[in-house]
Motif scaffolding. Structure first.
Motif, PDB file in Angstrom:
ATOM      1  N   LYS A  77       0.845  -1.181   0.000  1.00 27.02           N
ATOM      2  CA  LYS A  77       0.000   0.000   0.000  1.00 27.02           C
ATOM      3  C   LYS A  77       0.880   1.230   0.000  1.00 27.02           C
ATOM      4  N   ARG A  78       0.519   2.160  -0.820  1.00 23.26           N
ATOM      5  CA  ARG A  78       1.276   3.386  -0.925  1.00 23.26           C
ATOM      6  C   ARG A  78       0.881   4.326   0.214  1.00 23.26           C
ATOM      7  N   ALA A  79       1.853   4.931   0.837  1.00 23.80           N
ATOM      8  CA  ALA A  79       1.570   5.847   1.936  1.00 23.80           C
ATOM      9  C   ALA A  79       0.877   7.089   1.390  1.00 23.80           C
ATOM     10  N   THR A  80      -0.188   7.490   2.052  1.00 30.15           N
ATOM     11  CA  THR A  80      -0.931   8.663   1.619  1.00 30.15           C
ATOM     12  C   THR A  80      -0.821   9.748   2.673  1.00 30.15           C
ATOM     13  N   VAL A  81      -0.874  10.967   2.225  1.00 29.33           N
ATOM     14  CA  VAL A  81      -0.829  12.118   3.112  1.00 29.33           C
ATOM     15  C   VAL A  81      -2.267  12.473   3.479  1.00 29.33           C
ATOM     16  N   SER A  82      -2.446  12.848   4.717  1.00 21.14           N
ATOM     17  CA  SER A  82      -3.782  13.166   5.206  1.00 21.14           C
ATOM     18  C   SER A  82      -4.365  14.370   4.476  1.00 21.14           C
ATOM     19  N   LYS A  83      -5.680  14.372   4.299  1.00 21.58           N
ATOM     20  CA  LYS A  83      -6.395  15.487   3.690  1.00 21.58           C
ATOM     21  C   LYS A  83      -7.346  16.132   4.682  1.00 21.58           C
ATOM     22  N   VAL A  84      -7.471  15.536   5.866  1.00 22.56           N
ATOM     23  CA  VAL A  84      -8.341  16.045   6.911  1.00 22.56           C
ATOM     24  C   VAL A  84      -7.481  16.325   8.136  1.00 22.56           C
ATOM     25  N   PHE A  85      -7.655  17.519   8.709  1.00 21.96           N
ATOM     26  CA  PHE A  85      -6.776  17.949   9.783  1.00 21.96           C
ATOM     27  C   PHE A  85      -7.559  18.443  10.987  1.00 21.96           C
ATOM     28  N   LYS A  86      -6.845  18.603  12.094  1.00 28.18           N
ATOM     29  CA  LYS A  86      -7.413  19.144  13.326  1.00 28.18           C
ATOM     30  C   LYS A  86      -7.467  20.666  13.211  1.00 28.18           C
ATOM     31  N   CYS A  87      -8.564  21.268  13.695  1.00 23.74           N
ATOM     32  CA  CYS A  87      -8.721  22.716  13.648  1.00 23.74           C
ATOM     33  C   CYS A  87      -7.722  23.376  14.599  1.00 23.74           C
ATOM     34  N   PRO A  88      -6.940  24.358  14.134  1.00 14.49           N
ATOM     35  CA  PRO A  88      -5.960  25.000  15.007  1.00 14.49           C
ATOM     36  C   PRO A  88      -6.603  25.938  16.034  1.00 14.49           C
ATOM     37  N   PHE A  89      -7.850  26.309  15.822  1.00 14.57           N
ATOM     38  CA  PHE A  89      -8.502  27.257  16.718  1.00 14.57           C
ATOM     39  C   PHE A  89      -9.270  26.563  17.841  1.00 14.57           C
ATOM     40  N   CYS A  90     -10.064  25.555  17.501  1.00 14.04           N
ATOM     41  CA  CYS A  90     -10.907  24.903  18.512  1.00 14.04           C
ATOM     42  C   CYS A  90     -10.459  23.483  18.837  1.00 14.04           C
ATOM     43  N   SER A  91      -9.434  22.993  18.193  1.00 12.25           N
ATOM     44  CA  SER A  91      -8.866  21.651  18.422  1.00 12.25           C
ATOM     45  C   SER A  91      -9.861  20.518  18.165  1.00 12.25           C
ATOM     46  N   THR A  92     -10.806  20.737  17.288  1.00 13.74           N
ATOM     47  CA  THR A  92     -11.749  19.696  16.913  1.00 13.74           C
ATOM     48  C   THR A  92     -11.105  18.795  15.861  1.00 13.74           C
ATOM     49  N   ASP A  93     -11.162  17.481  16.097  1.00 15.85           N
ATOM     50  CA  ASP A  93     -10.596  16.537  15.133  1.00 15.85           C
ATOM     51  C   ASP A  93     -11.421  16.516  13.860  1.00 15.85           C
ATOM     52  N   ASP A  94     -10.771  16.326  12.746  1.00 14.48           N
ATOM     53  CA  ASP A  94     -11.413  16.192  11.425  1.00 14.48           C
ATOM     54  C   ASP A  94     -12.310  17.381  11.090  1.00 14.48           C
ATOM     55  N   ALA A  95     -11.883  18.580  11.441  1.00 15.49           N
ATOM     56  CA  ALA A  95     -12.697  19.765  11.185  1.00 15.49           C
ATOM     57  C   ALA A  95     -12.281  20.498   9.917  1.00 15.49           C
ATOM     58  N   VAL A  96     -11.033  20.367   9.520  1.00 13.65           N
ATOM     59  CA  VAL A  96     -10.516  21.091   8.357  1.00 13.65           C
ATOM     60  C   VAL A  96     -10.206  20.087   7.259  1.00 13.65           C
ATOM     61  N   THR A  97     -10.807  20.304   6.092  1.00 10.57           N
ATOM     62  CA  THR A  97     -10.581  19.440   4.941  1.00 10.57           C
ATOM     63  C   THR A  97      -9.948  20.272   3.828  1.00 10.57           C
ATOM     64  N   CYS A  98      -8.903  19.746   3.230  1.00 14.41           N
ATOM     65  CA  CYS A  98      -8.236  20.433   2.123  1.00 14.41           C
ATOM     66  C   CYS A  98      -8.571  19.727   0.817  1.00 14.41           C
ATOM     67  N   LYS A  99      -9.102  20.488  -0.092  1.00 16.77           N
ATOM     68  CA  LYS A  99      -9.423  19.963  -1.409  1.00 16.77           C
ATOM     69  C   LYS A  99      -8.870  20.948  -2.427  1.00 16.77           C
ATOM     70  N   ILE A 100      -8.068  20.466  -3.344  1.00 16.38           N
ATOM     71  CA  ILE A 100      -7.434  21.335  -4.334  1.00 16.38           C
ATOM     72  C   ILE A 100      -8.269  21.313  -5.610  1.00 16.38           C
ATOM     73  N   LEU A 101      -8.733  22.486  -6.005  1.00 12.85           N
ATOM     74  CA  LEU A 101      -9.480  22.627  -7.253  1.00 12.85           C
ATOM     75  C   LEU A 101      -8.485  23.079  -8.319  1.00 12.85           C
ATOM     76  N   TRP A 102      -8.003  22.126  -9.092  1.00 11.38           N
ATOM     77  CA  TRP A 102      -6.916  22.384 -10.030  1.00 11.38           C
ATOM     78  C   TRP A 102      -7.294  23.388 -11.110  1.00 11.38           C
ATOM     79  N   ARG A 103      -8.549  23.436 -11.489  1.00  7.67           N
ATOM     80  CA  ARG A 103      -8.946  24.362 -12.555  1.00  7.67           C
ATOM     81  C   ARG A 103      -8.902  25.809 -12.076  1.00  7.67           C
ATOM     82  N   ARG A 104      -9.149  26.024 -10.778  1.00 12.70           N
ATOM     83  CA  ARG A 104      -9.152  27.381 -10.231  1.00 12.70           C
ATOM     84  C   ARG A 104      -7.769  27.816  -9.756  1.00 12.70           C
TER      85      ARG A 104
END
Length: 79
Positions: free
Chosen positions: A15-42
């Motif tokens: 299995k290829r190692a994958t980098v996380s796309k969901v992160f902990k919020c730096p302000f409220c410390s809630t798990d899985d609160a920040v999601t990064c999605k790259i819109l390549w066209r924009r």
């Protein structure tokens, strides 16, 4: 007479190692609160090495810089 069948070895793929796309919020410390999605066209600054973790780090650094600016302004008003 026929020969005995040899058992075939199972092919295992690593299995290829994958980098996380969901992160902990730096302000409220809630798990899985920040999601990064790259819109390549924009994305005008497109690079092949851009990953969601890079986007998150840039956003986090911008938030830290903004907080430092706000604290500096509040410190100037108190004096």
């Amino acid at each position: 007479m026929g020969r005995r069948r040899r058992s075939q070895k199972k092919v295992t793929t690593k299995k290829r190692a994958t980098v996380s796309k969901v992160f902990k919020c730096p302000f409220c410390s809630t798990d899985d609160a920040v999601t990064c999605k790259i819109l390549w066209r924009r994305l005008s600054n497109r690079q092949d090495l851009t990953e969601p973790i890079d986007v998150f780090c840039e956003w986090y650094d911008a938030c830290e810089n903004e907080n430092l600016d706000v604290r500096a302004e509040e410190g100037d008003e108190d004096e």
